[in-house]
Design a protein around this motif. Structure first.
Motif, short mmCIF file in Angstrom:
data_model
loop_
_atom_site.label_atom_id
_atom_site.label_comp_id
_atom_site.label_asym_id
_atom_site.label_seq_id
_atom_site.Cartn_x
_atom_site.Cartn_y
_atom_site.Cartn_z
N GLU A 95 -0.33 10.98 -4.34
CA GLU A 95 -1.67 10.64 -3.83
C GLU A 95 -2.25 11.72 -2.93
OE1 GLU A 95 -2.31 6.98 -1.64
OE2 GLU A 95 -4.46 7.31 -1.80
N ASP A 111 3.26 7.20 -4.10
CA ASP A 111 2.31 6.83 -3.06
C ASP A 111 3.14 6.75 -1.78
OD1 ASP A 111 0.48 5.80 -1.35
OD2 ASP A 111 -0.33 4.32 -2.76
N LEU A 113 2.41 6.13 1.25
CA LEU A 113 2.08 5.02 2.16
C LEU A 113 1.01 4.18 1.48
CD1 LEU A 113 2.01 3.42 4.74
CD2 LEU A 113 0.91 5.31 5.90
N ASP A 114 1.44 3.10 0.86
CA ASP A 114 0.49 2.20 0.21
C ASP A 114 0.14 1.10 1.21
OD1 ASP A 114 -1.00 1.19 -2.07
OD2 ASP A 114 0.43 -0.46 -2.03
N THR A 116 -2.57 2.00 3.65
CA THR A 116 -2.91 2.84 4.81
C THR A 116 -3.85 2.13 5.78
OG1 THR A 116 -2.57 4.87 3.58
CG2 THR A 116 -4.00 5.03 5.48
N SER A 117 -4.82 1.37 5.25
CA SER A 117 -5.74 0.66 6.16
C SER A 117 -4.97 -0.33 7.02
CB SER A 117 -6.83 -0.07 5.38
OG SER A 117 -7.62 0.87 4.73
N PHE A 184 -9.89 -5.63 -3.18
CA PHE A 184 -11.32 -5.38 -3.38
C PHE A 184 -11.60 -3.89 -3.40
CE2 PHE A 184 -11.18 -9.31 -0.62
CZ PHE A 184 -11.15 -10.17 -1.71
N TYR A 186 -13.48 -0.28 -2.84
CA TYR A 186 -14.18 0.26 -1.67
C TYR A 186 -15.61 0.70 -2.00
CZ TYR A 186 -9.42 0.73 0.23
OH TYR A 186 -8.14 0.49 0.67
N ARG A 211 -5.40 -11.63 0.05
CA ARG A 211 -5.72 -10.20 -0.07
C ARG A 211 -4.84 -9.52 0.97
NH1 ARG A 211 -6.45 -4.93 -0.55
NH2 ARG A 211 -8.59 -4.15 -0.57
N GLY A 213 -3.53 -6.21 0.89
CA GLY A 213 -3.90 -4.84 1.25
C GLY A 213 -2.89 -3.76 0.92
N ALA A 214 -1.93 -4.07 0.05
CA ALA A 214 -1.01 -3.02 -0.43
C ALA A 214 -0.64 -3.39 -1.88
CB ALA A 214 0.24 -2.93 0.44
N ALA A 215 -1.25 -2.67 -2.80
CA ALA A 215 -1.11 -3.03 -4.23
C ALA A 215 0.34 -3.01 -4.69
CB ALA A 215 -1.95 -2.06 -5.07
N GLU A 232 -6.44 -6.51 -9.83
CA GLU A 232 -7.27 -5.61 -9.02
C GLU A 232 -7.75 -4.47 -9.91
OE1 GLU A 232 -5.55 -4.40 -5.27
OE2 GLU A 232 -7.24 -3.09 -4.80
N LYS A 234 -10.10 -0.46 -9.86
CA LYS A 234 -10.36 0.75 -9.07
C LYS A 234 -9.09 1.23 -8.35
CE LYS A 234 -14.79 0.50 -10.05
NZ LYS A 234 -15.10 1.09 -11.36
N LEU A 235 -7.98 1.07 -9.03
CA LEU A 235 -6.71 1.54 -8.46
C LEU A 235 -6.39 2.93 -9.01
CD1 LEU A 235 -4.75 -1.79 -8.89
CD2 LEU A 235 -5.34 -0.74 -6.70
N ASP A 239 -0.59 3.75 -7.12
CA ASP A 239 -0.56 2.41 -6.50
C ASP A 239 0.38 1.47 -7.26
OD1 ASP A 239 -2.68 2.91 -4.58
OD2 ASP A 239 -4.12 2.73 -6.22
C1 IPD Z 1 -4.73 0.96 -1.38
C2 IPD Z 1 -3.98 -0.35 -1.31
C3 IPD Z 1 -4.92 -1.52 -1.37
C4 IPD Z 1 -5.80 -1.46 -2.59
C5 IPD Z 1 -6.53 -0.13 -2.67
C6 IPD Z 1 -5.53 1.01 -2.63
P1 IPD Z 1 -3.74 3.10 -0.12
O1 IPD Z 1 -3.84 2.05 -1.39
O2 IPD Z 1 -3.05 -0.45 -2.35
O3 IPD Z 1 -4.24 -2.75 -1.43
O4 IPD Z 1 -6.73 -2.51 -2.52
O5 IPD Z 1 -7.27 -0.09 -3.85
O6 IPD Z 1 -6.21 2.25 -2.70
O7 IPD Z 1 -5.02 3.87 -0.12
O8 IPD Z 1 -3.52 2.31 1.08
O9 IPD Z 1 -2.57 3.94 -0.55
#
Ligand code: IPD
Ligand code: CA
Ligand code: CA
Length: 293
Positions: A95, A111, A113-114, A116-117, A184, A186, A211, A213-215, A232, A234-235, A239
């Motif tokens: 990534e 990846d 760090l999946d 990151t947010s 969701f 971005y 939800r 936040g880490a696919a 999901e 747009k991955l 991921d």
């Molecule tokens: C994100 C996470 C998140 C997903 C985003 C990914 P990142 O990866 O997996 O759950 O909703 O689409 O981009 O950017 O934290 O490696």
């Protein structure tokens, strides 16, 4: 009486029949797996120690709501360095682009760090994801949940494991009993109507929706039977590369939103416990088109 010669022949045949690809040696795969687990755990240790150290000015916005810091980059460098020693012939898809060498039969997909947010908001739910692809097929995957120290892993044809214990998908048969998960996109220009309509469907017909936040962990949670279905769009390939193999090896089914196999490219994915797959795909196909996924 069975002669020793006969026993040897039988055991060799079983080894080849059980093997996903006879040209790859089982012992070799097992040894790579051991080293990948150590590599993921080391990267996870580093990420954990940095959790409360990242300063606001060290966070970079890659694109809308897509954040990164030195933690992602350093973790990736650590992983790439280790794996280059494990398998010098292999290439990399990563990534953070610290290494980009895709001209090989064997490719590591990483990846570092999946989630990151979550990490940057100190929400303790993020992971390291490492997969190995051979001639276009995923053959090994490891997803390491940094804060729970849960290591999900799979070798093609050998089942899925969490910290050494075999895992399998749930047996939930109906959407009304299903715990769903999604993520969701971005993008600000995205048409959110199909997504919102689909959410409304789950609110009315499923048991719950998360939800996280880490696919990569969403997929492992399907594999472990903690959630019953995840989808999901747009991955990116990094991921899901490891997580898809882990779901499949745990008895789950993976496809794109329309039941096809474009998920292999990494952008849209549905992963379920198998029982629910057609039902989830039917709802998604009703709401989305290829243009609105
Ligand atoms: C994100 C996470 C998140 C997903 C985003 C990914 P990142 O990866 O997996 O759950 O909703 O689409 O981009 O950017 O934290 O490696
Ligand atoms: Ca990711
Ligand atoms: Ca990432």
């Amino acid at each position: 009486m069975v002669t020793p010669f006969f026993v040897i022949i039988v055991s060799i045949q079983i080894k080849i029949m059980n093997h996903p690809n006879p040209t790859l040696d089982q012992d070799q795969l097992a040894s790579w797996m051991k080293q990948v687990k150590v590599t993921a755990a080391e990267a996870a240790d580093f990420i954990r120690t940095e959790l409360y150290k990242v300063k606001q000015e060290q966070i970079i916005t890659k694109e809308l709501n897509s954040l990164v810091s030195y933690v992602d980059k350093t973790a990736e460098e650590m992983i790439v360095k280790r794996l280059s020693e494990v398998l010098p012939a292999a290439g990399f898809i990563t990534e953070e682009d610290t290494e980009d060498q895709t001209d090989s039969e064997l490719i590591w997909i990483i990846d570092p760090l999946d989630g990151t947010s979550n990490f940057l908001h100190k929400i303790p739910h993020f992971a390291v994801s490492i997969a190995l692809r051979y001639q276009g097929e995923m053959i090994l995957g490891v997803v390491y949940d940094v804060m729970r120290s849960e290591c999900f892993s799979a070798i093609k044809g050998q089942g899925a494991y969490m910290n050494g214990t075999k895992i399998k998908v749930s047996a939930v048969p109906e959407l009304s009993e299903a715990m769903m998960a999604t993520g969701f996109p971005y993008a600000s220009s995205y048409d959110f109507k199909p997504l919102v309509d689909t959410l409304q469907y789950w609110f009315q017909h499923a048991r719950g929706l998360r939800r996280f936040g880490a696919a990569a962990l969403d997929l492992c949670f399907v594999a472990a039977g903690r959630i019953d279905a995840y989808y999901e769009s747009k991955l990116h390939i990094w991921d899901i590369a490891a997580g898809v193999l882990i779901v499949e090896e745990a008895g789950g089914v993976v496809s794109d939103y329309f039941g096809g196999d474009t998920h292999k490219g990494g952008t849209q994915i549905v992963a379920t416990n198998a029982n629910l797959h057609d039902k989830v795909v039917a709802v998604l196909s009703q709401n989305f088109t290829q243009d609105t996924v």
